[in-house]
Design a protein around this motif. Structure first.
Motif, short mmCIF file in Angstrom:
data_model
loop_
_atom_site.label_atom_id
_atom_site.label_comp_id
_atom_site.label_asym_id
_atom_site.label_seq_id
_atom_site.Cartn_x
_atom_site.Cartn_y
_atom_site.Cartn_z
N LYS A 1 39.20 46.99 22.02
CA LYS A 1 38.22 47.34 23.05
C LYS A 1 38.99 47.75 24.30
N ILE A 2 38.86 49.02 24.68
CA ILE A 2 39.64 49.58 25.79
C ILE A 2 38.76 49.66 27.04
N THR A 3 39.24 49.11 28.14
CA THR A 3 38.56 49.27 29.42
C THR A 3 39.57 49.83 30.43
N ILE A 4 39.06 50.55 31.41
CA ILE A 4 39.90 51.23 32.39
C ILE A 4 39.72 50.62 33.78
N ASN A 5 40.82 50.16 34.35
CA ASN A 5 40.84 49.63 35.73
C ASN A 5 39.78 48.56 35.97
N GLN A 6 39.64 47.66 35.00
CA GLN A 6 38.75 46.51 35.13
C GLN A 6 39.58 45.25 35.24
N TYR A 7 39.13 44.29 36.04
CA TYR A 7 39.95 43.13 36.33
C TYR A 7 39.47 41.83 35.68
N GLY A 8 38.64 41.92 34.67
CA GLY A 8 38.17 40.74 33.99
C GLY A 8 39.20 40.18 33.01
N LYS A 9 38.77 39.22 32.22
CA LYS A 9 39.65 38.58 31.25
C LYS A 9 40.09 39.58 30.18
N SER A 10 41.34 39.52 29.78
CA SER A 10 41.85 40.44 28.77
C SER A 10 42.92 39.77 27.92
N ASP A 11 43.14 40.33 26.74
CA ASP A 11 44.25 39.88 25.89
C ASP A 11 45.54 40.57 26.31
N ILE A 12 45.40 41.84 26.72
CA ILE A 12 46.54 42.64 27.16
C ILE A 12 46.14 43.42 28.40
N SER A 13 47.01 43.43 29.40
CA SER A 13 46.85 44.29 30.57
C SER A 13 47.99 45.29 30.55
N HIS A 14 47.65 46.57 30.36
CA HIS A 14 48.68 47.60 30.23
C HIS A 14 48.68 48.46 31.49
N TYR A 15 49.78 48.40 32.25
CA TYR A 15 49.89 49.10 33.53
C TYR A 15 50.66 50.42 33.33
N HIS A 16 49.97 51.53 33.56
CA HIS A 16 50.57 52.85 33.37
C HIS A 16 51.15 53.41 34.67
N THR A 17 50.64 52.97 35.81
CA THR A 17 51.17 53.38 37.11
C THR A 17 51.37 52.14 37.97
N ILE A 18 52.12 52.31 39.05
CA ILE A 18 52.59 51.14 39.82
C ILE A 18 51.84 50.97 41.14
N ASP A 19 50.56 51.24 41.15
CA ASP A 19 49.75 51.11 42.36
C ASP A 19 49.81 49.69 42.92
N PHE B 1 49.01 38.82 39.54
CA PHE B 1 49.02 37.42 39.95
C PHE B 1 47.68 36.72 39.63
N PHE B 2 46.69 37.50 39.16
CA PHE B 2 45.41 36.91 38.79
C PHE B 2 45.55 36.14 37.48
N LYS B 3 44.67 35.20 37.25
CA LYS B 3 44.67 34.45 36.00
C LYS B 3 43.96 35.26 34.92
N ARG B 4 44.22 34.91 33.69
CA ARG B 4 43.58 35.49 32.50
C ARG B 4 43.86 36.98 32.35
N ARG B 5 45.06 37.41 32.79
CA ARG B 5 45.43 38.81 32.63
C ARG B 5 45.93 39.10 31.22
N GLY B 6 46.23 38.04 30.43
CA GLY B 6 46.77 38.25 29.11
C GLY B 6 48.22 38.69 29.21
N GLN B 7 48.72 39.32 28.16
CA GLN B 7 50.10 39.81 28.15
C GLN B 7 50.19 41.05 29.03
N LYS B 8 51.08 41.03 30.00
CA LYS B 8 51.20 42.16 30.95
C LYS B 8 52.25 43.14 30.44
N ILE B 9 51.79 44.37 30.16
CA ILE B 9 52.66 45.44 29.64
C ILE B 9 52.85 46.50 30.72
N GLY B 10 54.07 46.88 30.98
CA GLY B 10 54.35 47.94 31.94
C GLY B 10 54.89 49.17 31.25
#
Length: 342
Positions: free
Chosen positions: A38-56, A64-73
């Motif tokens: 399930k893909i969401t764009i620029n949403q800050y809710g609970k996730s299994d994976i947060s994939h950051y494509h740009t460094i805004d 630093f938020f909780k429940r971000r899941g695995q943070k991928i850069g």
């Protein structure tokens, strides 16, 4: 179902490869793995994976938020690769470069688009076991080889001579892209039509903006600058051309090269070490502008050489196909989700 949150502002700036790579990945995941991811764009809710494509900055804060899941850069650039692209005042340049590395260090895992980045990231004290190389790819639905008749029709459509040798280049207009050499080659080959698609994606912040603006306003007679061309039209330019030329001095993993491969267009590049590790054998290499000129002369006169490089381009397209990379991304996300649970 795996909940993947994508974070990106890459599509806000037209004419840059980061946006193209991001768009391709989103399309692939949403079409091929709709029932699994399930893909969401620029949403800050609970996730299994947060994939950051740009460094805004707002994305950095979200780590630093909780429940971000695995943070991928996603590492599309390093501080040293920005040299020659943007003009950043000296007091802010150092701060910005430190921020870039701080962003990458906030990630649980990072993906590089070129293996040449890995030793550089190790020097920034990012562990090797937190780095994965996954190359870019392009969709064959958007970039594909057209028939001879279609190519002829395209030349008529864009008011280009049927028998003219056409060289196409693409990218932001900046020193790093080797635009000066592209212009020089146009002057050396008045019988060849040169076209460069791209513009000043970052406006006056572009390094050398004033000088390149003068070139765009008064180019050689055989050189066209159509500006930033929409992706749906780029396929036309690759197909109507005899050769794709990218004389960059410093590159990451240019989407334009993969797009050219997908269209079966021969590719001529500056001889950079980073190319050797990812696309060796699929392109013609040239050490400098003089050698580029020699290679152009050879290809222009030798139909067999053109056909040979067309075959190499097709092989490159097959290796960096959407089909192969889909499986790689699928397995990567599943593995990272498991890592996040630990």
């Amino acid at each position: 179902m795996l909940n993947i949150h994508m974070f990106s502002s890459a599509t806000k700036v037209k004419g840059q490869g980061v946006g193209s790579a991001y768009t391709e990945l989103i399309r692939l995941l949403e079409t091929r793995f709709k029932g699994e991811f399930k893909i969401t764009i620029n949403q800050y809710g609970k996730s299994d994976i947060s994939h950051y494509h740009t460094i805004d900055p707002q994305f950095f804060l979200s780590t630093f938020f909780k429940r971000r899941g695995q943070k991928i850069g996603y590492v599309h650039f390093l501080p040293e690769t920005l040299e020659g692209s943007l003009t950043i005042p000296r007091p802010f340049k150092g701060l910005f470069y430190r921020y870039v590395i701080a962003f990458y260090k906030r990630m649980d895992h990072i993906v590089v688009v070129n293996p040449s980045f890995i030793p550089k990231l190790l020097k920034y004290n990012i562990p090797a076991n937190k780095i994965t190389y996954i190359p870019n790819f392009v969709s064959k639905k958007e970039f594909y080889e057209k028939t001879a008749t279609e190519k002829s029709d395209l030349r008529n459509q864009y008011h280009l001579e049927q028998n003219k040798f056409i060289i196409f280049g693409a990218g932001q207009i900046q020193e790093r892209k080797g635009v000066d050499d592209f212009v020089s080659l146009a002057k050396r080959n008045p019988d060849v039509q040169f076209i460069w698609a791209g513009g000043f994606s970052f406006g006056k912040m572009t390094d050398g903006y004033a000088r390149y603006k003068k070139i765009l306003d008064n180019p050689p007679a055989n050189l066209r600058f159509p500006g930033i061309v929409p992706r749906e039209e780029l396929v036309d330019y690759y197909n109507l051309s005899n050769l794709f030329l990218l004389p960059s001095y410093n590159e990451l993993f240019p989407m334009s090269v993969l797009e050219s491969f997908a269209c079966g267009t021969p590719v001529l590049l500056r001889d950079l070490s980073l190319y050797r590790s990812i696309i060796a054998g699929y392109y013609v290499a040239a050490a400098n502008v003089d050698v580029m000129n020699e290679k152009i002369s050879t290809l222009k006169k030798n139909q067999a050489a053109q056909e040979y490089m067309t075959e190499r381009a097709r092989e490159g397209a097959a290796y960096y196909s959407e089909e192969r990379l889909a499986g790689i991304w699928h397995d990567f996300y599943l593995k990272q989700a498991e890592e996040g649970k630990r």
